[in-house]
Design a protein around this motif. Structure first.
Motif, PDB file in Angstrom:
ATOM      1  N   LEU A  40       0.834  -1.197   0.000  1.00 57.24           N
ATOM      2  CA  LEU A  40       0.000   0.000   0.000  1.00 57.24           C
ATOM      3  C   LEU A  40       0.873   1.254   0.000  1.00 57.24           C
ATOM      4  O   LEU A  40       0.629   2.190  -0.752  1.00 57.24           O
ATOM      5  N   LEU A  43       1.316   4.902  -2.837  1.00 55.24           N
ATOM      6  CA  LEU A  43       0.845   6.242  -2.511  1.00 55.24           C
ATOM      7  C   LEU A  43       1.447   7.250  -3.472  1.00 55.24           C
ATOM      8  O   LEU A  43       2.625   7.160  -3.804  1.00 55.24           O
ATOM      9  N   PRO A  44       0.656   8.218  -3.906  1.00 56.88           N
ATOM     10  CA  PRO A  44       1.211   9.245  -4.783  1.00 56.88           C
ATOM     11  C   PRO A  44       2.256  10.081  -4.055  1.00 56.88           C
ATOM     12  O   PRO A  44       3.167  10.627  -4.676  1.00 56.88           O
ATOM     13  N   ASN A  45       2.136  10.153  -2.724  1.00 58.85           N
ATOM     14  CA  ASN A  45       3.088  10.915  -1.938  1.00 58.85           C
ATOM     15  C   ASN A  45       4.258  10.017  -1.554  1.00 58.85           C
ATOM     16  O   ASN A  45       4.182   9.231  -0.618  1.00 58.85           O
ATOM     17  N   ARG A  59       6.962   8.807   7.883  1.00 55.59           N
ATOM     18  CA  ARG A  59       6.408   8.098   9.028  1.00 55.59           C
ATOM     19  C   ARG A  59       7.450   7.230   9.723  1.00 55.59           C
ATOM     20  O   ARG A  59       7.320   6.924  10.887  1.00 55.59           O
ATOM     21  N   PHE A  71      -7.329   7.254   6.087  1.00 52.66           N
ATOM     22  CA  PHE A  71      -6.010   7.221   5.446  1.00 52.66           C
ATOM     23  C   PHE A  71      -6.148   7.265   3.933  1.00 52.66           C
ATOM     24  O   PHE A  71      -5.469   8.033   3.246  1.00 52.66           O
ATOM     25  N   TYR A  72      -7.043   6.428   3.399  1.00 51.26           N
ATOM     26  CA  TYR A  72      -7.258   6.400   1.958  1.00 51.26           C
ATOM     27  C   TYR A  72      -7.786   7.735   1.452  1.00 51.26           C
ATOM     28  O   TYR A  72      -7.372   8.229   0.409  1.00 51.26           O
ATOM     29  N   GLU A  94      -7.251  10.548   2.598  1.00 48.63           N
ATOM     30  CA  GLU A  94      -6.192  11.544   2.615  1.00 48.63           C
ATOM     31  C   GLU A  94      -5.244  11.393   1.434  1.00 48.63           C
ATOM     32  O   GLU A  94      -4.779  12.366   0.868  1.00 48.63           O
ATOM     33  N   HIS A  95      -4.958  10.155   1.049  1.00 47.38           N
ATOM     34  CA  HIS A  95      -3.937   9.946   0.021  1.00 47.38           C
ATOM     35  C   HIS A  95      -4.469   9.697  -1.366  1.00 47.38           C
ATOM     36  O   HIS A  95      -3.765   9.911  -2.346  1.00 47.38           O
ATOM     37  N   PHE A  96      -5.693   9.184  -1.454  1.00 42.13           N
ATOM     38  CA  PHE A  96      -6.237   8.900  -2.776  1.00 42.13           C
ATOM     39  C   PHE A  96      -7.402   9.828  -3.031  1.00 42.13           C
ATOM     40  O   PHE A  96      -8.484   9.645  -2.470  1.00 42.13           O
TER      41      PHE A  96
END
Lengths: 256, 250, 123
Positions: free
Chosen positions: A185, A189-191, A198, B97-98, B100-102
Motif C-alpha cells: 500500500l 501512494l502518490p506521496n 512516518r 487514510f485512503y 487523505e492519500h487517494f
C-alpha cells in the motif's frame, strides 16, 4: 442516613457553603482534567500521523522518556564524580579534609559523630558560605581542571540511548513487512515521502529531545562548575575551550 | 490501457535460476474483467507485481503510454492474499487514510461494501476472521478510485457463498470504465463473471480468449484450458518420442 | 419489471441465448407482455453474476429482433403486438419440434412411428 445528613445541612450554617465549595472545586478539577484530555488527544493524533499507521508507539515513547531520565541521572553522577576529583585535587592551604572538618566542628560547635552534610541543609546553611571561604584559601595560581576535562565522558549514556532510538527506524521500516505486507500500500501512494516521513519522524524527534536534555544538563553542570570554586581558580576562556574541544570529548570517557 | 511489452523476470542464479516470466506481452484495455489463470508458480503474482512496479524486471509496462510513476499509480489498486492493510488500524481509520492519500477514494462505496459484507467499522483489522480480512482487502481495493483493480487470489479462505455474493456485488457496482484483473484457481466459478481469460504457464502466456469467442465456438472455459494444456503436452510427447527413436537407431 | 427469479442458467448453451430464450418463453406463456420493463443491464448482470458483455449481447439481439426497445441510457421495454407474439411463438415451437425431431431421427425413429408416439404421449 441521608435524612440525618440533610437535617444537619439545614441546621449547620456553614455546611452548605462547604458543599458548595467542594462542588466548585470538583467542577474546576473536572475542567482541568477535560482540558488535559483534549491536549492528550491532540498529541496522540499528531504522533499517529508521524508513525507507521497502527504502530504501537506509546511504549516506545514511555521507554524513551524513562531512558532520558535514567541517562540524565547517570550523567549527573558521572559529572559529580569527575568534578569531585577536580575539586579535591586543588591545593588548599588546609591540607586535608580532616583539617577542614576539625575547623567546622570547632567553629560551629558540632559534636564528633554528627554528620556534616552541608549542601542545602538548613542547619548548616552557613557552612555553604564557609566552604567558599575555605576555598578562598586555595593556593595562589591554583587552577581547577577545565570544564572540558570535567565533562569528559559525562554524556556517554546518551550515546547508547540515541543509538537505540535510531535503531527504532529499522523497526519502523520492518513494520510494513510483518503481519501484513502493508508495504504494498505504501508503495502505491502518490506521496512518495509518506513512507519515509512516518518511519523517520519519531526517532529524529526523540533524538532531538535527547539533544535538548543534553544541552540543559550541560548548562546545569556549567552552573555547578562555577558555583563551588572562586573565579580566580578557573582558567579564563572555559566556554570557548569547551565549545572547541569539550563538546567532542564529553561522549566517551576514559574507562569506556 | 495497460500495456506489457516483453516482460521477463528471473529469480535466483546458476542452478536455482527460475524464469518466473518469459517475454510476456499483454494489453489490458479499460472496462474489461479479465481472469488470469495458471497453476502455482505460473507467474500470476509476479505479473501483477511487475505491473505495479514492486519488483525489478526486464521489459516495459505502460499505462496509457506513460511509464508507471507515483503520479499515475493511483489509477491502479491491488488486493492480495498476503494482505496489504494495517493490522493495528480500524476500518474507519483506513478510510481516513485512503481519503487523505487517494483523491478519488469513494466514501459512499466504502460504506455500502462494509455494510454488505457486515464488517465492523471500529475493530482493528487484526481481530477480523480470515474471511473478513480477505473481504476487507478487496473492499479497500475497490474503493480507492482506481481504474485498474488487480486482485491476486483474493478469496483464499472464503466459502463459496461469500464468493458468489462478491462476484454479484462487483458486477453491480463496477462502472464501465473500471477494469478488474482477477487471478484465481477457481475456473468454473468465475467463468460467467469474466469477459476475458488469460492463461499463464511457466511464465508464458499460452492462452488469451474472450468469453464471447468461447461462446461462439461452443466451448467452455474448462474445455479451452484443457485444449491449451494438452497442446503443450503434445509437444513434450513429440520430443520424447523423437529422442527415443534416435537413441534406438544408434 | 420483468422478474428473472425463475431463470436458471446451465452449461447447455451460451448464456446470452438462454436469456433470450427465457424472454421468448415468457412472451409465449403470456407472463411477459407489451410494455413490461426490462431490468437494467447492470442490474441483470449483478443479479445473475454474469459479465456485462454477455448481457449486452442478449439485449442487442433482442433489440435487433424488435422484441425490446431501449432509448440510450434509459430503461428497455418490451415491444409486442399480436403479430410479433405469433412470430415468436412460431419460432419457439419450431425449435422445440426440430429438437425433438432431430433426436428421434438420431434414434432411428420413422415419421409414422414419431407421429404415433406423439399421439400416445399427448395426454
Amino acid at each position: 442516613m441521608r435524612r440525618i445528613f440533610e437535617e444537619w445541612v439545614v441546621t449547620n450554617p456553614f455546611a452548605g457553603w462547604e458543599r458548595q465549595q467542594s462542588v466548585e472545586d470538583d467542577a474546576r478539577w473536572n475542567r482541568r482534567k477535560k482540558r488535559w484530555k483534549i491536549f492528550e488527544a491532540w498529541c496522540e493524533r499528531k504522533i499517529n500521523r508521524m508513525t507507521p499507521p497502527g504502530f504501537e508507539w506509546k511504549p516506545i515513547l514511555n521507554w524513551s522518556v524513562a531512558g532520558m531520565g535514567i541517562c540524565s541521572l547517570i550523567s549527573i553522577f558521572r559529572f559529580l564524580g569527575r568534578y569531585g576529583k577536580a575539586w579535591r585535587s586543588l591545593k588548599w592551604d588546609i591540607q586535608t579534609m580532616a583539617e577542614y572538618e576539625a575547623y567546622v566542628r570547632e567553629h560551629y560547635g558540632v559534636q564528633t559523630g554528627e554528620s556534616l552534610w552541608f549542601i542545602g541543609n538548613g542547619k548548616y546553611k552557613d557552612e555553604w558560605m564557609t566552604i567558599r571561604e575555605f576555598i578562598s584559601v586555595v593556593e595562589e595560581g591554583e587552577l581547577i581542571s577545565s570544564f572540558s576535562w570535567v565533562m569528559k565522558g559525562v554524556m556517554a549514556p546518551f550515546v547508547y540511548l540515541m543509538a537505540i532510538i535510531l535503531l527504532l527506524t529499522i523497526f519502523h521500516y520492518l513494520y510494513y513487512y510483518r503481519e501484513t505486507k502493508s508495504i504494498y500500500l505504501m508503495k502505491r501512494l502518490p506521496n512518495r515521502s509518506e513512507l519515509h516521513r512516518r518511519s523517520l519522524s519519531l526517532p529524529l524527534i526523540l533524538v532531538a529531545a535527547c539533544v535538548v536534555v543534553i544541552v540543559l544538563l550541560t548548562a546545569v553542570c556549567c552552573g555547578w562548575y562555577y558555583l563551588w570554586v572562586p573565579d580566580r581558580c578557573i582558567a579564563p576562556g572555559q566556554l570557548s575551550h569547551f565549545l572547541r574541544e569539550g563538546i567532542f570529548t564529553m561522549w566517551r570517557g576514559d574507562g569506556l | 490501457m495497460i500495456e506489457l511489452k516483453e516482460i521477463s523476470k528471473v529469480y535466483g542464479s546458476g542452478y536455482t535460476r527460475k524464469k518466473a516470466l518469459d517475454k510476456v506481452s499483454l494489453s489490458i484495455p479499460q472496462g474489461q474483467i479479465v481472469g488470469l489463470f495458471g497453476e502455482n508458480g505460473a507467474g500470476k503474482t509476479t505479473l501483477m507485481k511487475c505491473i505495479l512496479g514492486y519488483i525489478h524486471h526486464d521489459g516495459k509496462v505502460t499505462l496509457d503510454g506513460e511509464p508507471i510513476t507515483p503520479k499515475n499509480i493511483i489509477r491502479i489498486s491491488y488486493a492480495t492474499n498476503e494482505h496489504s492493510f494495517f493490522p493495528g488500524l480500524t476500518a474507519k481509520a483506513h478510510a481516513e487514510f485512503y481519503a487523505e492519500h487517494f483523491p478519488k477514494f469513494s466514501e459512499k462505496r466504502f460504506k455500502a461494501l462494509m455494510e454488505f459484507f457486515e464488517l465492523p467499522e471500529n475493530k482493528p483489522i487484526r481481530h477480523f476472521s480470515t474471511g473478513q480480512k480477505n473481504q476487507f482487502e478487496v473492499v479497500m481495493a475497490m474503493c480507492q478510485g482506481a481504474d485498474y483493480i488487480l486482485m491476486d487470489e483474493p478469496f483464499a479462505g472464503n466459502d463459496v457463498f461469500n464468493r458468489e455474493d462478491f462476484y454479484k456485488v462487483l458486477l453491480g457496482i463496477l462502472e464501465p470504465h473500471e477494469t478488474v484483473v482477477l487471478s484465481t484457481h477457481l475456473l468454473e466459478e468465475v467463468e460467467n463473471f469474466i469477459g476475458r481469460a488469460v492463461l499463464l504457464h511457466n511464465g508464458r502466456i499460452v492462452g488469451d480468449v474472450t468469453t464471447m469467442e468461447l461462446e461462439e465456438t461452443g466451448r467452455s472455459l474448462m474445455d479451452y484450458v484443457k485444449e491449451t494444456y494438452n497442446y503443450r503436452s503434445d509437444r513434450v510427447v513429440k520430443v520424447i518420442r523423437e529422442l527415443g527413436s534416435s537413441e534406438s537407431d544408434s | 419489471m420483468i422478474s428473472f427469479e425463475q431463470f436458471l442458467m446451465d452449461d447447455s448453451s451460451p448464456i446470452y441465448l438462454q436469456i433470450i430464450g427465457y424472454i421468448k418463453s415468457g412472451i409465449v406463456a403470456g407472463t411477459i407482455r407489451d410494455g413490461d420493463e426490462m431490468p437494467s443491464r447492470r442490474m441483470l448482470s449483478a443479479l445473475l453474476g454474469v459479465n456485462p458483455n454477455t448481457i449486452q449481447k442478449a439485449y442487442a439481439l433482442l433489440e435487433e429482433e424488435g422484441i425490446i426497445h431501449s432509448r440510450s441510457g434509459a430503461k428497455s421495454f418490451v415491444v409486442l403486438d399480436g403479430e410479433k407474439i405469433e412470430a415468436v411463438r412460431e419460432e419457439m415451437l419450431k425449435h422445440t419440434v426440430l429438437a425433438a425431431v432431430n433426436s428421434m431421427k438420431q434414434m432411428g425413429v420413422s415419421k409414422t412411428e414419431a407421429l404415433a408416439l406423439i399421439g400416445k404421449y399427448w395426454s
